[in-house]
Scaffold this motif. Structure first.
Motif, mmCIF file in Angstrom:
data_model
loop_
_atom_site.group_PDB
_atom_site.id
_atom_site.type_symbol
_atom_site.label_atom_id
_atom_site.label_comp_id
_atom_site.label_asym_id
_atom_site.label_seq_id
_atom_site.Cartn_x
_atom_site.Cartn_y
_atom_site.Cartn_z
ATOM 1 N N ARG A 181 0.849 -1.217 0.000
ATOM 2 C CA ARG A 181 0.000 0.000 0.000
ATOM 3 C C ARG A 181 0.872 1.250 0.000
ATOM 4 O O ARG A 181 2.037 1.183 0.387
ATOM 5 C CB ARG A 181 -0.893 -0.003 1.256
ATOM 6 C CG ARG A 181 -1.966 -1.079 1.216
ATOM 7 C CD ARG A 181 -2.716 -1.180 2.546
ATOM 8 N NE ARG A 181 -3.095 0.132 3.063
ATOM 9 C CZ ARG A 181 -3.094 0.417 4.376
ATOM 10 N NH1 ARG A 181 -2.757 -0.497 5.274
ATOM 11 N NH2 ARG A 181 -3.443 1.611 4.788
ATOM 12 N N ASP A 182 0.284 2.395 -0.404
ATOM 13 C CA ASP A 182 1.060 3.642 -0.402
ATOM 14 C C ASP A 182 1.074 4.292 0.975
ATOM 15 O O ASP A 182 0.628 5.427 1.150
ATOM 16 C CB ASP A 182 0.506 4.624 -1.449
ATOM 17 C CG ASP A 182 1.013 4.283 -2.842
ATOM 18 O OD1 ASP A 182 2.096 3.668 -2.911
ATOM 19 O OD2 ASP A 182 0.353 4.628 -3.829
ATOM 20 N N VAL A 183 1.508 3.545 1.960
ATOM 21 C CA VAL A 183 1.691 4.129 3.287
ATOM 22 C C VAL A 183 3.111 3.800 3.706
ATOM 23 O O VAL A 183 3.733 2.896 3.171
ATOM 24 C CB VAL A 183 0.695 3.560 4.322
ATOM 25 C CG1 VAL A 183 -0.727 3.869 3.930
ATOM 26 C CG2 VAL A 183 0.883 2.077 4.508
ATOM 27 N N PHE A 184 3.622 4.586 4.652
ATOM 28 C CA PHE A 184 4.959 4.254 5.143
ATOM 29 C C PHE A 184 5.066 4.646 6.617
ATOM 30 O O PHE A 184 4.259 5.430 7.122
ATOM 31 C CB PHE A 184 6.036 4.950 4.298
ATOM 32 C CG PHE A 184 6.015 6.457 4.349
ATOM 33 C CD1 PHE A 184 6.813 7.153 5.255
ATOM 34 C CD2 PHE A 184 5.213 7.187 3.479
ATOM 35 C CE1 PHE A 184 6.805 8.535 5.287
ATOM 36 C CE2 PHE A 184 5.192 8.566 3.516
ATOM 37 C CZ PHE A 184 6.000 9.250 4.429
ATOM 38 N N LEU A 185 6.075 4.095 7.260
ATOM 39 C CA LEU A 185 6.316 4.368 8.675
ATOM 40 C C LEU A 185 7.616 5.137 8.835
ATOM 41 O O LEU A 185 8.557 4.950 8.070
ATOM 42 C CB LEU A 185 6.463 3.032 9.432
ATOM 43 C CG LEU A 185 5.193 2.250 9.713
ATOM 44 C CD1 LEU A 185 5.555 0.838 10.097
ATOM 45 C CD2 LEU A 185 4.397 2.906 10.820
ATOM 46 N N SER A 186 7.646 5.999 9.866
ATOM 47 C CA SER A 186 8.913 6.661 10.174
ATOM 48 C C SER A 186 9.167 6.555 11.662
ATOM 49 O O SER A 186 8.224 6.566 12.455
ATOM 50 C CB SER A 186 8.854 8.134 9.753
ATOM 51 O OG SER A 186 7.810 8.770 10.441
ATOM 52 N N ALA A 187 10.424 6.428 12.037
ATOM 53 C CA ALA A 187 10.793 6.323 13.451
ATOM 54 C C ALA A 187 11.882 7.334 13.722
ATOM 55 O O ALA A 187 12.814 7.465 12.926
ATOM 56 C CB ALA A 187 11.315 4.920 13.744
ATOM 57 N N ALA A 188 11.762 8.086 14.833
ATOM 58 C CA ALA A 188 12.706 9.182 15.053
ATOM 59 C C ALA A 188 13.177 9.271 16.492
ATOM 60 O O ALA A 188 12.671 8.592 17.381
ATOM 61 C CB ALA A 188 12.058 10.498 14.637
ATOM 62 N N GLU A 189 14.143 10.190 16.683
ATOM 63 C CA GLU A 189 14.695 10.482 18.014
ATOM 64 C C GLU A 189 13.620 10.919 18.999
ATOM 65 O O GLU A 189 13.842 10.876 20.191
ATOM 66 C CB GLU A 189 15.686 11.663 17.926
ATOM 67 C CG GLU A 189 16.993 11.413 17.251
ATOM 68 C CD GLU A 189 18.045 10.700 18.112
ATOM 69 O OE1 GLU A 189 17.977 10.764 19.347
ATOM 70 O OE2 GLU A 189 18.914 10.070 17.516
ATOM 71 N N ASP A 190 12.495 11.437 18.513
ATOM 72 C CA ASP A 190 11.506 11.964 19.463
ATOM 73 C C ASP A 190 10.701 10.842 20.131
ATOM 74 O O ASP A 190 9.747 11.117 20.867
ATOM 75 C CB ASP A 190 10.562 12.975 18.777
ATOM 76 C CG ASP A 190 9.740 12.346 17.669
ATOM 77 O OD1 ASP A 190 9.839 11.122 17.466
ATOM 78 O OD2 ASP A 190 8.994 13.083 16.999
ATOM 79 N N GLY A 191 11.083 9.579 19.869
ATOM 80 C CA GLY A 191 10.428 8.478 20.573
ATOM 81 C C GLY A 191 9.083 8.095 19.987
ATOM 82 O O GLY A 191 8.302 7.401 20.619
ATOM 83 N N THR A 192 8.788 8.570 18.757
ATOM 84 C CA THR A 192 7.497 8.201 18.164
ATOM 85 C C THR A 192 7.741 7.434 16.883
ATOM 86 O O THR A 192 8.761 7.612 16.202
ATOM 87 C CB THR A 192 6.650 9.446 17.815
ATOM 88 O OG1 THR A 192 7.352 10.212 16.844
ATOM 89 C CG2 THR A 192 6.373 10.281 19.022
ATOM 90 N N VAL A 193 6.761 6.551 16.589
ATOM 91 C CA VAL A 193 6.694 5.932 15.269
ATOM 92 C C VAL A 193 5.397 6.435 14.670
ATOM 93 O O VAL A 193 4.366 6.420 15.339
ATOM 94 C CB VAL A 193 6.686 4.400 15.403
ATOM 95 C CG1 VAL A 193 6.326 3.774 14.077
ATOM 96 C CG2 VAL A 193 8.042 3.915 15.856
ATOM 97 N N ARG A 194 5.465 6.917 13.441
ATOM 98 C CA ARG A 194 4.266 7.501 12.834
ATOM 99 C C ARG A 194 3.967 6.807 11.516
ATOM 100 O O ARG A 194 4.884 6.445 10.771
ATOM 101 C CB ARG A 194 4.478 8.999 12.601
ATOM 102 C CG ARG A 194 4.763 9.740 13.894
ATOM 103 C CD ARG A 194 5.033 11.223 13.690
ATOM 104 N NE ARG A 194 5.474 11.820 14.952
ATOM 105 C CZ ARG A 194 4.926 12.916 15.483
ATOM 106 N NH1 ARG A 194 3.930 13.515 14.869
ATOM 107 N NH2 ARG A 194 5.373 13.395 16.620
ATOM 108 N N LEU A 195 2.682 6.695 11.268
ATOM 109 C CA LEU A 195 2.233 6.048 10.029
ATOM 110 C C LEU A 195 1.650 7.135 9.123
ATOM 111 O O LEU A 195 0.783 7.891 9.554
ATOM 112 C CB LEU A 195 1.157 4.998 10.360
ATOM 113 C CG LEU A 195 0.558 4.254 9.170
ATOM 114 C CD1 LEU A 195 1.623 3.478 8.418
ATOM 115 C CD2 LEU A 195 -0.536 3.291 9.649
ATOM 116 N N TRP A 196 2.140 7.219 7.894
ATOM 117 C CA TRP A 196 1.744 8.286 6.968
ATOM 118 C C TRP A 196 1.060 7.689 5.750
ATOM 119 O O TRP A 196 1.481 6.671 5.243
ATOM 120 C CB TRP A 196 2.976 9.071 6.508
ATOM 121 C CG TRP A 196 3.843 9.563 7.619
ATOM 122 C CD1 TRP A 196 4.889 8.900 8.179
ATOM 123 C CD2 TRP A 196 3.744 10.805 8.303
ATOM 124 N NE1 TRP A 196 5.457 9.655 9.168
ATOM 125 C CE2 TRP A 196 4.775 10.841 9.265
ATOM 126 C CE3 TRP A 196 2.886 11.913 8.203
ATOM 127 C CZ2 TRP A 196 4.967 11.905 10.128
ATOM 128 C CZ3 TRP A 196 3.086 12.991 9.052
ATOM 129 C CH2 TRP A 196 4.112 12.983 10.011
#
Length: 1983
Positions: A1720-1735
């Motif tokens: 699917r055209d979605v992706f995940l990002s993980a960062a220093e701010d302690g969150t994982v986000r789904l876009w």
């Protein structure tokens, strides 16, 4: 004795032979009048071929090297070399200067080009400096529009695009650049040579339409460019380099080094060739020289072509008869030109040069008539007396004799090895003397076929000059060591007895040594830079030629050194020879390096009447040289007053401008003491009330009536407006040092004043409001000494005190410099603008009078013509534009027409100091004290008034000191004559005779003595002007009495009963006088040194203490008049004395800062501890030492002394005066160092004394240098005055600034990285891949070359590198990426950067280097991508005329105006069109921008150490004003919403209120003292209210309310944390504030307030954060837009307080992890701010976010997309189920960050790579307890990326040592065999290492790396991200180094990760520094 003046005859340039073809190109054109314009040496030549006439432009002072013709072909621009080179634009018809462009380039001006279209208003120039600066000028105004570094190497040509106004092209060594001009920015793009042609040097250019550019290259090809790309080549257009290209209506002409000219049509198809090598004319014609002819310049006009060659020749070719070129000008070429001889009977000159040719020129026909080429370079020449033979001396030591008639050789002799420098035939024709470099002269007999008959060998150095005697019996020689020797002829015996030479007459005089020519050398120098001399005995003149290119004319003989001369410029460098023609009609001079022959016409002495009609040819350096001024050297005595005035330099030890830096330096030393609590400033203040004084002793014409009949003048640093009816004064206090001149506007309402200063300023102010209208700075050093307004009041002329007395012409309202030029070496006293023609002006001063006219950015001056130049003291224009009247130092009035003196009239005895023009006549005043009225022609004197005491009217405010004082200023008006005198008096003369004295002060000399009366409002002063004066301090303000003294005095004191007055004099004596009559009572003279202080003891005044400079204090008994005691023991000069109340104890200060105590009356010394001193009751306190006044010494006490102090009688306030002219008030006692104070500037230099009156109602101060007595009214506490008293509390700021906040701290200390300079993000080690040596593969080792396998191979075909099963049938490569979406907003360190557009339909914000416009209905984003680096600030223009205009400021490095400099872009938010680019000097970046009320001005603030504030006219890219803002960070500066001139800046402990006056920025610090205990906090934001209210938000959460610049109220705790942002709504005045706050019932981080910030309503942001931190607010219709620190943008409804999140982003970076969903055209990002986000890409939004509580580092989907693995920074990893977001399992086997995590394609294994140089394998089929089954060891460094093979049996790992390794799964064994590795097919490829991707590493990645990569699912492309913030698209595989690619900009530095989404539809890139996610749409190549 010989006459010491310059000769009256002169020279006029008549012809120049030659053309500059060497080192210059494109310098030959046809003008509109079909004349030819070119240059040679320092002369512009306009040559009319039809009439064979030349005109000369002589405006340059060094070699011209570039030339451009204006499109209308009349004006010419030429550029020169030199230290301060300038460009002249001149008219080829009149050869007069039109404009001068200067002060930008150094070294020289290499190329010039006018803009072709329109009127050619722009001119571009290229400098020869190391950066090859390119500069675009508005040449008529002499103003720079834009400048930028051109290239690192030489630029050869520059050209405007004919069809696009703002495009230029430049070319040069190995480059071509295409420039666009926008705003003040020139932005280059390098031409891409690509595969079409080789990168090489481009020599010339021509632009055609449709963005096509033709260029000539060094190899003879023509390169054709389309846009910036090389489109095609015309090969072999010329045999070698193409030097010149000229475009015309018919096509193009090119000229090359091969000697050919080719013509091409408009499409560059060849028309014809003209081969000049075949011509039979010209220097290289017969092929004697191998090099052949080389074309340097071509010009094609209609049917004529001009060709200039390397060899100084100009050909003209007619197109239809092209094989017959005409040679129309020729000259010598290569090498130097030294040989010159003139024919003895005919008008011929012979020259010979290093080019081996000898040429004969006809001086009448101005033509070359014969030429002959020799074997050797020629160094000297001589013609025999009968004119038959021509002898030539050669460089190799031989000489040749030719017959003049046919140039055939007579004889060739070589007796010497070294060059022959001089040869001469004897007058009787019998002998030839030959002088050589071998130190000897050989004599040859002419008739004996040149047999050697003698030799002179007396010299020890080479021979330079020789002359024969008339009887041919003697020869004199000069040699290189400066000796003059004589020889007998022809034997050559040296004559040692000088007696026999007494009567010798010389046939010629060409020697530079000898008594007759002493005067050619300057007075005190022993230089030998004069190369040639020739005497004209008939006219008694001498011509000399020197190394500086000057031809000088002197009288002959000139016996005394330093004779006066006339000088002529033209030759550029050294002139090698000069000779008179045989009949003395001409002088011929030849230039060494410029190869040119100049022919000057000699104009003998004429009647000056005839000369009036011949305007001298205009030159910048007049022919009457500066040095000589053609005066008698024995100058008459100068008037003593003028002499004194000329000596004044007004230099200061310390300039006030330098104080802030000094303070900073001193602060460092005193940090420790500064921490202590300091005494606060006193509550009461003083206000300037009246000044006794007028500056007449060294200033003139500085006194005027204003419109309203008040009188305006100046004294000290104050402009005074005096009302004579009420006897009151008002003050303009904008200056901070001595005012030296004053001029009044023609309407008499504004005044201009100029002051002393290192960078001195001129203020133009309104005499009614006393407000500055404009401040002009930046051009005058040391001071401004003369000013004048033009008759229309628009312009102002000023003169500086620098060594050159620079003259500047201003448009004063705009603050713009129109023109400037060095005025004169001598002091200028007056400048006047012509009332009829404001482009003309005059200056007058010491020994000169000059007439100027404006030419562009320069001024052209000519000297007035009068025989003996006098010193002029004043000047005015008369009743017509050419009449000028000037007053001299001898009392004459000179009357001038134009620049010629018509007559002189005797007007005064002694100098005429002032004159004034009336409607019908003039008034003058002089040193004789007489005012004279004249008629309008100075024929009759109508009336005189003598200034005498007898006629003083009874209402006078004082007494005349003497009769007939020297008059320094005169002005008329209101039926009176206003007179200012040298003695400091201002008088009003009634037409009928009586004189009223209005104001007076002391005369010249320092005033030190001051005493106030014990019970009356009186004071006494005594000064170095030898007077003692008593002044009335009551409202009548007058001088009551004056007495002249024998000597100057230094101190005075009233007795306690006020009846007696003691005065100490400078010679060591003192007297006591009666205080009423000032008659002597007693006097004593006991000391030699100055009496420095004198004091009566308190009570009955029994004793008198007298302190002297010789370290003693004498004590006298007043009644018995005897000395009763002497205080001994001081070591230094005594400065202050005080008695105690009982009259028993004396306190003494000395100049070495010692404090002593003595007992009266004996004078015994006492030692008293400090604690006791404070308890003693002192009768007065005027001392400056001791603990109770410790705090009065400033931080910078090293450079300044506190000179005086005085304690008020109520013992509360201590006033001090210091060396910098400051009067300060302190709260007494002043304990502890660096107390706070109130400070007042009025005195200019040092304040010598301060005293309170008996009732403390007034403070009286006297100034040293400014001779003033100032009276200040004391305003007690409680009296709330608002006025300028910036008490310098910030000397050392209080440390308490309202607390600490991490966000503020971060924003203040952040160092923005410049992308272009960024370095590795990861700590890599080892050698970069593109630098590693490749190991040969197995095949290669076996000798099989790769790719040469047999066509039918039995081996299996090579497997695919990458599994490509999930793409459709046809694989299509990707050809481009287009930015589709950006998730991110820069909120964590930028503020005020979110705004509504289009009535709230769109919003605008920024992240990374991209401006984003988001449409709220469609959620579509559009982007502005022109910034080259991160955007830091954004603002929108709120004026309706500029809808949707946005300004954004970016990061940049040094402000050197290059492409990496910080810049501001102004653009249209809807069309994304750039409207203007402003390159700025804000090194570091631009941190705040704001538009003014009209929207036309833009304010910017820099991150440079000075935190510069700049104001721009953004539409023209013009900088209006700039100034250092503050020593610490400024966060925001904003214009008041209703103003274009007022703005406020806030920052670290800083708030300032600014006014733009003209081009100057004036500022006031916020004054806090009006509120108890208010402290200067760090201010973060600003908003505005009506009636000049300003609100500033602070770090503590308070909001300060200011009225003008005074703090009036504090809104305590408007927010609980820092108030980061405020927004003023223009339509209703409501204010929105945003801050940092915990959400609670009552409060929120967002509040809406009323206009006065009294009531508010809070909103809660429903973000779920513990603390909300708002960084940006904006209010639209019923909605508030909020940007937060957490990278969210939220819209809040005002009615229902509903929150709608519009934009989400990661709040802290970097974003390391990126995972795209498999289907699917979605992706995940993980960062220093302690969150994982789904876009979600299609929905354009964030779908979900999970808070992990720890920084996340990597993330990956399982192959089916049902699970997600997340690797954390702490070494833990987590597996989530996608459906429920529940944790399926987690494990922590490592202690350091997980760098990459991957599922195997068969979903069985999980690989986890960490910083601990390990990869762990987990078997997922064993369930969620996740036990490690194996790991890969021996990894050399940390793991970066991992990829599984398609069959899940291998894994490839890229590591931090630039090594790529392959391991088996799950055993963890390393695979090393290359052949094995080559056969593996990978599921994914994300490695940046490996042979397959070696091409992704670029050349300039020495400091930075490629950080991430991803190969597309189709396996055809690879995208990469790097530390420079670039996304690049390559083909895959790319095994060749430095592969071709496309690059995409937008991210900040450091990309962390990049991925293709499924189906290769999008690329997602993750930013490190910018915390943003970019989604790029892939454009596939069509099938």
């Amino acid at each position: 004795m010989a006459d010491r003046t310059a000769p009256n005859c002169h020279l006029r340039l008549e012809w120049v032979y030659g053309y500059r073809g060497h080192q210059c190109r494109n310098n030959l054109y046809y003008t509109a009048a079909k004349e030819i314009v070119y240059f040679v040496a320092g002369v512009g030549v306009v040559y009319n071929t039809r009439e064979h006439k030349q005109k000369f432009y002589l405006g340059h002072n060094d070699d011209i090297i570039s030339l451009a013709l204006h499109p209308e072909r009349v004006l010419v621009a030429t550029g020169q070399v030199g230290k301060e080179p300038y460009i002249c634009v001149w008219d080829s018809y009149t050869v007069q200067t039109v404009s001068i462009l200067k002060d930008v380039h150094t070294h020289g001006i290499a190329c010039l080009a006018f803009r072709p279209r329109g009127t050619g208003t722009c001119l571009v120039s290229v400098g020869l400096d190391s950066k090859n600066t390119i500069c675009v000028w508005d040449w008529r105004r002499g103003k720079v529009l834009a400048a930028a570094p051109g290239h690192t190497d030489r630029i050869f040509d520059i050209s405007w695009d004919m069809y696009q106004q703002s495009k230029l092209v430049s070319c040069g060594v190995k480059h071509i650049k295409f420039w666009s001009l926008c705003g003040n920015a020139l932005t280059p793009k390098r031409g891409v040579f690509g595969k079409t042609g080789d990168l090489q040097t481009i020599l010339c250019l021509a632009c055609a339409k449709d963005e096509v550019t033709y260029s000539g290259a060094l190899n003879g090809d023509i390169y054709v460019w389309k846009g910036i790309n090389l489109m095609r080549m015309v090969q072999g257009a010329h045999g070698s380099g193409i030097f010149s290209m000229n475009a015309c209506e018919e096509g193009f002409a090119t000229g090359g080094r091969d000697g050919c000219v080719r013509l091409w049509d408009l499409n560059f198809k060849p028309i014809t060739v003209i081969d000049l090598r075949e011509t039979d004319q010209g220097y290289k014609a017969r092929g004697e020289n191998s090099r052949g002819l080389s074309v340097r310049s071509v010009c094609w006009r209609g049917d004529h072509i001009l060709v200039g060659t390397q060899d100084s020749e100009i050909f003209e070719v007619v197109v239809h008869d092209r094989n017959k070129p005409f040679l129309i000008m020729q000259g010598h070429c290569e090498g130097e030109l030294w040989a010159l001889a003139v024919h003895p009977t005919k008008p011929l000159a012979m020259t010979g040069s290093d080019d081996r040719s000898v040429r004969i020129w006809s001086l009448i026909d101005h033509a070359l008539i014969a030429r002959c080429n020799m074997e050797e370079p020629i160094r000297c020449a001589a013609v025999s007396t009968d004119g038959i033979h021509l002898a030539l001396g050669m460089k190799d030591g031989s000489f040749t004799v030719l017959r003049v008639r046919d140039m055939t050789e007579v004889v060739h002799i070589k007796d010497r090895k070294e060059a022959i420098h001089e040869l001469k035939y004897s007058p009787d024709g019998a002998h030839l003397a030959v002088g050589s470099n071998d130190n000897s002269v050989d004599i040859y007999g002419v008739v004996q076929r040149y047999k050697k008959v003698g030799e002179c060998i007396g010299s020890t150095s080479f021979i330079t000059h020789m002359d024969w005697s008339t009887d041919s019996k003697y020869l004199q020689t000069n040699d290189g060591s400066g000796r003059r020797l004589f020889y007998r002829m022809p034997s050559g015996k040296e004559v040692t007895n000088r007696e026999e030479l007494k009567l010798v007459q010389w046939a010629s005089w060409t020697c530079v040594l000898g008594p007759e020519v002493n005067g050619i050398w300057p007075k005190y120098s022993d230089i030998n830079d004069i190369n040639s001399v020739d005497a004209n005995f008939n006219n008694q003149v001498l011509v000399t030629a020197d190394d500086y290119g000057l031809v000088k004319l002197l009288r002959y003989p000139c016996v005394k050194k330093g004779a006066k001369f006339k000088k002529y410029l033209g030759h550029s460098a050294h002139i090698t020879n000069a000779r008179w023609s045989h009949d003395y009609q001409w002088v011929i001079t030849i230039g060494g390096v410029d190869h040119s022959v100049f022919q000057w016409k000699f104009v003998p002495e004429r009647k000056s009447k005839e000369a009036l009609h011949i305007a001298p040819q205009e030159t910048l350096a007049d022919s009457n040289s500066e040095e000589s001024d053609s005066d008698q050297s024995d100058v008459p005595e100068m008037d003593s007053e003028i002499e004194q005035e000329t000596q004044l330099t007004y230099r200061r030890q310390v300039y006030k401008e330098d104080l802030p830096q000094l303070k900073e330096q001193c602060k460092e030393k005193h940090r420790a003491t500064a921490m202590k609590k300091r005494e606060r400033a006193p509550g009461n203040g003083v206000k300037l009330h009246f000044i006794h004084g007028y500056r007449g002793y060294d200033c003139r014409s500085n006194l005027f009536y204003t419109q309203t009949g008040e009188i305006v003048y100046h004294v000290a640093a104050i402009g005074v407006v005096y009302n004579r009816q009420q006897n009151t004064q008002r003050f303009y206090m904008g200056h901070d040092d001595d005012i030296l001149c004053l001029a009044i506007h023609p309407l008499k309402d504004f005044v201009a004043t100029g002051q002393v200063g290192r960078d001195s300023s001129i203020h133009i102010w309104d005499t009614e409001t006393l407000k500055p209208m404009s401040v002009l700075k930046g051009f005058h050093q040391l001071g401004v000494c003369a000013l004048d307004f033009s008759a229309d009041g628009k312009r102002l002329a000023s003169v500086g005190l620098d060594d050159n007395h620079t003259i500047v012409l201003w448009d004063w309202r705009k603050g713009e410099k129109l023109s400037a030029m060095r005025g004169s070496k001598d002091k200028i006293f007056v400048v006047k603008i012509n009332p009829y023609l404001p482009d003309k002006l005059i200056t007058a001063g010491v020994k000169h009078m000059k007439f100027w006219h404006k030419a562009g950015g320069g001024l052209i001056g000519r000297k007035g013509n009068m025989g003996k130049m006098e010193t002029m003291m004043c000047a005015v224009y008369g009743w017509s534009e050419e009449m000028v009247f000037s007053g001299t130092c001898t009392g004459d009035i000179c009357i001038w027409r134009d620049m010629f003196l018509i007559k002189t009239v005797k007007a005064h005895d002694g100098p005429v100091f002032s004159m004034h023009a009336l409607e019908k006549g003039f008034v003058t005043g002089g040193k004789d004290g007489i005012v004279a009225l004249w008629d309008d022609t100075f024929e009759r004197c109508l009336k005189t008034y003598a200034i005498k005491r007898a006629v003083l009217a009874p209402g006078s405010k004082g007494l005349l000191l003497e009769d007939n004082p020297s008059i320094r200023a005169i002005s008329l008006g209101h039926g009176h004559i206003l007179v200012g005198t040298k003695n400091g008096e201002i008088l009003e003369v009634d037409k009928s005779g009586p004189i009223t004295l209005l104001v007076q002060g002391h005369m010249e000399g320092e005033v030190w003595g001051l005493a106030t009366h014990p019970h009356l409002p009186l004071c006494a002063t005594v000064s170095d002007d030898k007077t003692l004066r008593i002044w009335d301090l009551s409202p009548s303000h007058c001088m009551l009495a004056v007495r002249k003294l024998r000597k100057g005095g230094h101190c005075c004191c009233f007795s306690p009963d006020g009846k007696a007055l003691a005065v100490g004099l400078n010679d060591g004596s003192f007297l006591i006088v009666n205080a009423d009559t000032l008659e002597d009572l007693v006097s004593f003279h006991h000391r030699k040194d100055i009496i420095s202080d004198i004091r009566f003891s308190p009570g009955v005044g029994k004793y008198l203490a007298v302190a002297s400079g010789d370290t003693f204090v004498d004590i006298y008994n007043v009644m018995s008049s005897k000395r009763v005691g002497v205080c001994k023991g001081c070591l230094n000069y005594i400065t202050h004395l005080d008695w105690d109340k009982r009259g028993k104890l004396l306190q003494v200060n000395t100049s070495a800062k010692e404090q002593f105590f003595f007992e009266a009356p004996r004078g015994k010394r006492q030692t008293i501890p400090a604690t006791e001193v404070e308890k003693i009751d002192w009768s007065t306190w005027t001392c400056v030492l001791g603990t109770s006044v410790e705090g009065i010494w400033p931080v910078i006490s090293e450079v300044t002394e506190v000179t005086a102090a005085c304690l008020s009688n109520d013992r509360k306030v201590l006033a001090t005066g210091d060396d910098l002219g400051y009067v300060k008030l302190f709260r007494y006692p002043v304990k502890g160092k660096y107390a706070k104070f109130k400070r007042y500037v009025a005195h200019s230099t040092h304040v010598t004394n301060v005293r309170w009156t008996h009732d403390d109602s007034l403070l009286v101060t006297v100034g040293g240098g400014d001779t003033c007595l100032m009276i200040w009214a004391h305003e007690p506490e409680g009296h709330r005055e608002i006025k300028q008293c910036d008490s310098e509390e910030s000397d050392i700021g209080s440390e308490d600034d309202g607390g600490y906040d991490s966000d503020v701290m971060r924003e203040n200390e952040i160092n923005y990285t410049i992308k272009a300079l960024s370095t590795n993000m990861r700590p890599m080690t080892g050698v970069k891949p593109h630098l590693q040596l490749k190991e040969p593969s197995v095949d290669e080792r076996q000798g099989v070359v790769r790719g040469s396998r047999p066509p039918v191979s039995r081996a299996l075909p090579q497997p695919e590198k990458l599994q490509t099963n999930n793409v459709g049938k046809k694989k299509r490569p990707i050809e481009d990426l287009v930015l589709e979406l950006v998730f991110g907003y820069r909120g964590n360190d930028c503020r005020n950067n979110v705004h509504y557009l289009n009535e709230g339909a769109d919003i605008i914000y920024h992240t990374a280097s991209i401006g984003i416009v988001l449409n709220l209905t469609t959620s579509c984003q559009s982007f502005y991508v022109e910034h080259s680096d991160d955007i830091l600030c954004l603002t929108i223009n709120q004026h309706p005329k500029f809808p949707n205009v946005v300004a954004t400021g970016q990061v940049g490095d040094a402000g050197d105006m290059s492409a990496t400099s910080p810049s501001i872009h102004v653009w249209d938010a809807m069309t994304k069109q750039t409207l203007s680019v402003l390159r700025c000097f804000h090194a570091g970046g631009v941190c705040s921008v704001s538009f003014s009320a009209t929207g036309k001005l833009l304010l910017s603030v820099g991150l440079d150490p000075e935190h510069t504030i700049t104001i721009w006219k953004w539409q023209d890219g013009a900088k209006v004003a700039s100034r250092n803002g503050h020593t610490q960070r400024i966060f925001v500066a904003e214009f008041r919403p209703d103003s274009d001139t007022h703005f406020v800046s806030v920052g670290i402990k800083h708030v300032r209120f600014w006014t733009l006056a003209g081009r100057a920025l004036l500022s006031k610090k916020g004054v806090l003292s009006s509120i108890e205990d208010a402290r200067m906090q760090t201010m973060l934001s600003v908003a505005f209210g009506a009636n000049n209210l300003t609100f500033t938000g602070t770090i503590s959460g308070d909001v300060c309310v200011w009225k003008e610049h005074i703090l009036v109220r504090i809104v305590a705790k408007a927010h609980t944390g820092p108030v980061f942002t405020m927004y003023t709504t223009l339509r209703d005045g409501l204010i929105v504030t945003g801050g940092k706050e915990r959400p609670s019932k009552e409060g929120g981080a967002l509040k809406l307030w009323d206009q006065e910030l009294k009531r508010c309503r809070a909103f809660r942001l429903e973000t779920g954060q513990i603390i909300d931190c708002v960084r940006s607010v904006c209010r639209g219709k019923g909605k508030i837009l909020v940007g937060t620190r957490n990278a969210e943008i939220i819209e809040v409804g005002e009615k229902n307080a509903a929150c709608n999140i519009l934009v989400n982003g990661h709040m802290d970076g970097p974003i390391w992890g990126l995972g795209t969903h498999p289907s699917r055209d979605v992706f995940l990002s993980a960062a220093e701010d302690g969150t994982v986000r789904l876009w979600d890409i299609p929905e354009k939004k964030m779908l979900n976010k999970v808070n992990l509580g720890h920084p996340a580092h990597t993330i990956s989907y399982s192959p089916e997309g049902d699970m997600v693995a997340i690797g954390m920074k702490n070494g833990e990893f987590i597996i989530l189920l996608v459906a429920s977001l529940k944790i399926w399992g987690k494990k922590r086997d490592r202690r350091s960050p997980i760098q990459d995590i991957r599922f195997s394609p068969n979903s069985r294994y999980l690989a986890v790579g960490s910083t601990e140089s390990a990869v762990d394998f987990y078997d997922l089929t064993l369930g969620p307890q996740l036990n490690r089954i194996n790991s890969c060891r021996d990894i050399p460094s940390f793991v970066m990326q991992m990829d599984f093979s398609a069959d899940s049996s291998h894994i490839q790992i890229s590591t931090g040592a630039y090594k790529r390794l392959v391991y088996e799964v799950p055993s963890g064994k390393q695979v090393t065999e290359q052949a094995h590795i080559d056969r593996i097919t990978w599921t994914t490829w994300t490695s940046v290492l490996g042979d397959e991707v070696i091409g992704i590493w670029s050349r300039n990645s020495d400091k930075a790396d490629v950080t991430c990569a991803c190969v597309s699912h189709s396996g055809l492309n690879v995208v990469t991200g790097d530390d420079f913030g670039m996304v690049k698209l390559f083909d895959f595989p790319c095994p060749e180094k430095f592969a071709k690619h496309k690059r995409f900009l937008g991210h900040s530095a450091h990309l962390t990760n990049i991925r293709f989404t499924n189906g290769d539809r999008f690329v997602v890139s993750a930013g490190g520094d910018d915390r943003s996610l970019f989604v790029w749409r892939c454009i596939h190549t069509p099938h």
